[in-house]
Scaffold this motif. Sequence first.
Motif, PDB file in Angstrom:
ATOM      1  N   LYS A  23       0.804  -1.260   0.098  1.00  0.00           N
ATOM      2  CA  LYS A  23       0.109  -0.065  -0.259  1.00  0.00           C
ATOM      3  C   LYS A  23       0.829   1.241   0.057  1.00  0.00           C
ATOM      4  CE  LYS A  23      -2.109   2.640   3.712  1.00  0.00           C
ATOM      5  NZ  LYS A  23      -0.952   3.394   4.082  1.00  0.00           N
ATOM      6  N   ASN A  24       1.949   1.313   0.770  1.00  0.00           N
ATOM      7  CA  ASN A  24       2.686   2.369   0.688  1.00  0.00           C
ATOM      8  C   ASN A  24       3.969   2.590  -0.290  1.00  0.00           C
ATOM      9  OD1 ASN A  24       1.448   3.157   2.962  1.00  0.00           O
ATOM     10  ND2 ASN A  24       3.102   2.598   4.468  1.00  0.00           N
ATOM     11  N   ASP A  50      -6.724   2.808  -1.531  1.00  0.00           N
ATOM     12  CA  ASP A  50      -5.852   3.885  -2.016  1.00  0.00           C
ATOM     13  C   ASP A  50      -5.530   3.720  -3.603  1.00  0.00           C
ATOM     14  OD1 ASP A  50      -6.088   4.746   0.489  1.00  0.00           O
ATOM     15  OD2 ASP A  50      -3.940   5.165   0.687  1.00  0.00           O
ATOM     16  N   ARG A  97      -3.716   9.818   1.391  1.00  0.00           N
ATOM     17  CA  ARG A  97      -2.620  10.802   1.610  1.00  0.00           C
ATOM     18  C   ARG A  97      -1.941  10.961   0.642  1.00  0.00           C
ATOM     19  NH1 ARG A  97      -2.513  12.848   6.247  1.00  0.00           N
ATOM     20  NH2 ARG A  97      -0.435  13.966   5.945  1.00  0.00           N
ATOM     21  N   GLY A 120      -6.255  10.148   5.007  1.00  0.00           N
ATOM     22  CA  GLY A 120      -5.181   9.285   5.863  1.00  0.00           C
ATOM     23  C   GLY A 120      -5.813   9.001   7.383  1.00  0.00           C
ATOM     24  N   CYS A 121      -4.782   8.323   8.045  1.00  0.00           N
ATOM     25  CA  CYS A 121      -5.274   7.959   9.372  1.00  0.00           C
ATOM     26  C   CYS A 121      -5.162   8.919  10.253  1.00  0.00           C
ATOM     27  CB  CYS A 121      -4.572   6.624   9.929  1.00  0.00           C
ATOM     28  SG  CYS A 121      -4.879   5.157   8.934  1.00  0.00           S
ATOM     29  N   ILE A 123      -3.815   9.660  13.320  1.00  0.00           N
ATOM     30  CA  ILE A 123      -3.058   9.280  14.192  1.00  0.00           C
ATOM     31  C   ILE A 123      -2.215  10.297  14.548  1.00  0.00           C
ATOM     32  CG2 ILE A 123      -3.283   6.747  13.498  1.00  0.00           C
ATOM     33  CD1 ILE A 123      -1.115   7.268  11.821  1.00  0.00           C
ATOM     34  N   ARG A 126      -0.431  15.219  11.572  1.00  0.00           N
ATOM     35  CA  ARG A 126       0.031  14.970  10.271  1.00  0.00           C
ATOM     36  C   ARG A 126       0.139  16.195   9.214  1.00  0.00           C
ATOM     37  NH1 ARG A 126      -1.920   9.036   8.293  1.00  0.00           N
ATOM     38  NH2 ARG A 126       0.267   9.327   7.423  1.00  0.00           N
ATOM     39  N   ASP A 311       3.722   1.316  11.761  1.00  0.00           N
ATOM     40  CA  ASP A 311       2.318   0.577  11.276  1.00  0.00           C
ATOM     41  C   ASP A 311       2.386  -0.831  11.810  1.00  0.00           C
ATOM     42  OD1 ASP A 311       2.181   3.123  10.146  1.00  0.00           O
ATOM     43  OD2 ASP A 311       2.391   2.214   8.178  1.00  0.00           O
ATOM     44  N   TYR A 334       4.175   9.252  15.488  1.00  0.00           N
ATOM     45  CA  TYR A 334       3.020   9.756  15.650  1.00  0.00           C
ATOM     46  C   TYR A 334       2.762  10.104  17.054  1.00  0.00           C
ATOM     47  CZ  TYR A 334       2.438   8.229  10.764  1.00  0.00           C
ATOM     48  OH  TYR A 334       2.650   7.945   9.398  1.00  0.00           O
ATOM     49  N   ARG A 337      -1.234   7.668  18.613  1.00  0.00           N
ATOM     50  CA  ARG A 337      -1.540   6.297  17.733  1.00  0.00           C
ATOM     51  C   ARG A 337      -1.932   5.258  18.805  1.00  0.00           C
ATOM     52  NH1 ARG A 337       1.341   4.157  12.412  1.00  0.00           N
ATOM     53  NH2 ARG A 337      -0.473   3.342  11.601  1.00  0.00           N
ATOM     54  N   LEU A 392      -7.007   2.476  10.129  1.00  0.00           N
ATOM     55  CA  LEU A 392      -6.631   1.461   9.407  1.00  0.00           C
ATOM     56  C   LEU A 392      -5.939   0.269  10.251  1.00  0.00           C
ATOM     57  CD1 LEU A 392      -6.267  -0.153   6.778  1.00  0.00           C
ATOM     58  CD2 LEU A 392      -3.955   1.263   6.265  1.00  0.00           C
ATOM     59  N   ARG A 393      -4.888   0.565  10.897  1.00  0.00           N
ATOM     60  CA  ARG A 393      -4.114  -0.573  11.673  1.00  0.00           C
ATOM     61  C   ARG A 393      -4.764  -0.545  12.942  1.00  0.00           C
ATOM     62  NH1 ARG A 393      -1.265  -2.314   7.318  1.00  0.00           N
ATOM     63  NH2 ARG A 393      -0.544  -0.269   6.273  1.00  0.00           N
ATOM     64  N   ARG A 419      -8.784   0.225   2.836  1.00  0.00           N
ATOM     65  CA  ARG A 419      -7.614   1.141   2.392  1.00  0.00           C
ATOM     66  C   ARG A 419      -6.395   0.496   2.318  1.00  0.00           C
ATOM     67  NH1 ARG A 419      -5.140   5.631   3.477  1.00  0.00           N
ATOM     68  NH2 ARG A 419      -4.870   5.653   5.823  1.00  0.00           N
TER      69      ARG A 419
HETATM   70  C1  PEP Z   1      -0.624   5.363   8.442  1.00  0.00           C
HETATM   71  C2  PEP Z   1      -0.899   4.581   7.582  1.00  0.00           C
HETATM   72  O1  PEP Z   1      -1.387   4.978   6.315  1.00  0.00           O
HETATM   73  P1  PEP Z   1      -1.621   6.331   5.790  1.00  0.00           P
HETATM   74  O2  PEP Z   1      -0.242   7.303   5.836  1.00  0.00           O
HETATM   75  O3  PEP Z   1      -2.129   6.209   4.418  1.00  0.00           O
HETATM   76  O4  PEP Z   1      -2.861   7.067   6.755  1.00  0.00           O
HETATM   77  C3  PEP Z   1      -0.794   3.203   7.744  1.00  0.00           C
HETATM   78  O5  PEP Z   1      -0.786   2.498   6.650  1.00  0.00           O
HETATM   79  O6  PEP Z   1      -0.868   2.452   8.974  1.00  0.00           O
END
Ligand code: PEP
Length: 441
Positions: A23-24, A50, A97, A120-121, A123, A126, A311, A334, A337, A392-393, A419
């Motif tokens: 995903k990243n 995403d 994001r 985005g999450c 957490i 950001r 993550d 973060y 979180r 997400l996590r 996502r």
């Molecule tokens: C924080 C995450 O993703 P994003 O940056 O897409 O919010 C994640 O994948 O845990």
Amino acid sequence: MSSVLTIRGGVPLTGRVTVRGAKNLVPKAMVASLLGNEPSVLRNVPEIKDVEVVTSLLQLHGVTVEKDPVTGDLTLDPKSAKTASSTAIDAHAGDSRIPILLCGPLIHAIGEAFIPDLGGCKIGDRPIDYHLNVLRQFGAVVEKRPGGIHISAPKGLHGAKISLPYPSVGATEQVLLSATRAEGITELSGAATEPEVVDLIAVLQKMGAIISVQTDRTIRIEGVKDLGGYDHRALPDRNESASWASAALVTRGDIFVEGASQRDMMTFLNTYRKVGGGMDIREDGIRFYHPGGKLSPLVLETDVHPGFMTDWQQPLVVALTQAEGVSIVHETVYENRFGFTDALARMGATIQLHRECLGSVPCRFGQRNFLHSAVISGPTPLRGTDIDIPDLRGGFSHLIAALAATGTSRVTGIDIINRGYERFTEKLAALGADFDINDAK
Ligand SMILES: C=C(OP(=O)(O)O)C(=O)O
Ligand SMILES: CC(=O)N[C@H]1[C@@H](OP(=O)(O)OP(=O)(O)OC[C@H]2O[C@@H](n3ccc(=O)[nH]c3=O)[C@H](O)[C@@H]2O)O[C@H](CO)[C@@H](O)[C@@H]1O
């Protein structure tokens, strides 16, 4: 329509799941295709939200995105790139994001970019200050517009000497995607070196970029005038792999994660072994299992690569609720979180959050009133409850807690999980989880 998952816990997850491209990385490699003057092919693309969001955004900007019906490989052709209306962009940006990373490629392709407010999450705060500073150093002009920002570069983008205050993954990618076709040389110090960043560099090198990475977090990019296309197989998702690994521990199960790659997960694997998790590392994936007996507590700090990836933190915290003794987790990436631990506490976990840095190194959040350290005492039996997924996590962590708990949990907000986790309900079913899925009333 959003769905509700009713989970009857207590069944060890056993069997095999496959993880595909990260995903990243995947959405960013898709964005990179805009820099080329010919089509690119991206392989190992997962069906996650995403990817859908970035597909729509690229299509809005005139990029043709074709998906192979059998393999799911994407062919991205940027030759008809064009501007798009800010309202349409905003409507398609979803909860991702990635839009901020379109800045450099869109400026190179069409001279301007509109970037909507990011998802985005949730957490931490950001902010995107590093991104905007980087763009300004390349010569871009950033203007606030309703619903987002407009970026242009009347004199084009030119290389710069840039230093990041913190090794941000996104800001490093912003530099890479802007500098490869900028005029002159860019030297970035304080860069992130996550495996996904390195894979993006591999993509850009295939396109014709000249990028070198030094061991001291310095990346040097020699700008080139034109780039071609790429043919690339995305690296596997190490964060999804680690999530299934934690699921195996929490549910006392045994999961073979096909596609999991040892090289990108070494720090996680060391930690997993210290907690008492079992593993067999093979060419085609990694088997993660609970070997029976007690799990051991840990003192752990999240960090940028090669440290323990943030993550991975949330799913592993659920496993630590089952360890014999006191674990300490210091989240340094973060500031916010640990919100997901409220639901774990309602399920019976003993977790105290602290504002102090309970780790070897004071972090950026130490004196700033953020609950960013957790003390977890275990083992505590978990019992089912109602949960609304926050991110997400954290959401995946709630699922695995519910799967291990006695009794029934009703979980809402599960769309967030799409996502980053491809077909997760199918995977859970294949692993023997006992659940129903219904539309919310
Ligand atoms: C924080 C995450 O993703 P994003 O940056 O897409 O919010 C994640 O994948 O845990
Ligand atoms: C889509 C994607 O790849 N997401 C990943 C990416 O997020 P993302 O790229 O957003 O994360 P960053 O590495 O940029 O963020 C790290 C820290 O830097 C701060 N920061 C960042 C940018 C900025 O302009 N200003 C600023 O202060 C953030 O608030 C955070 O505290 O890397 C994170 C850290 O490995 C992962 O958790 C995310 O899963």
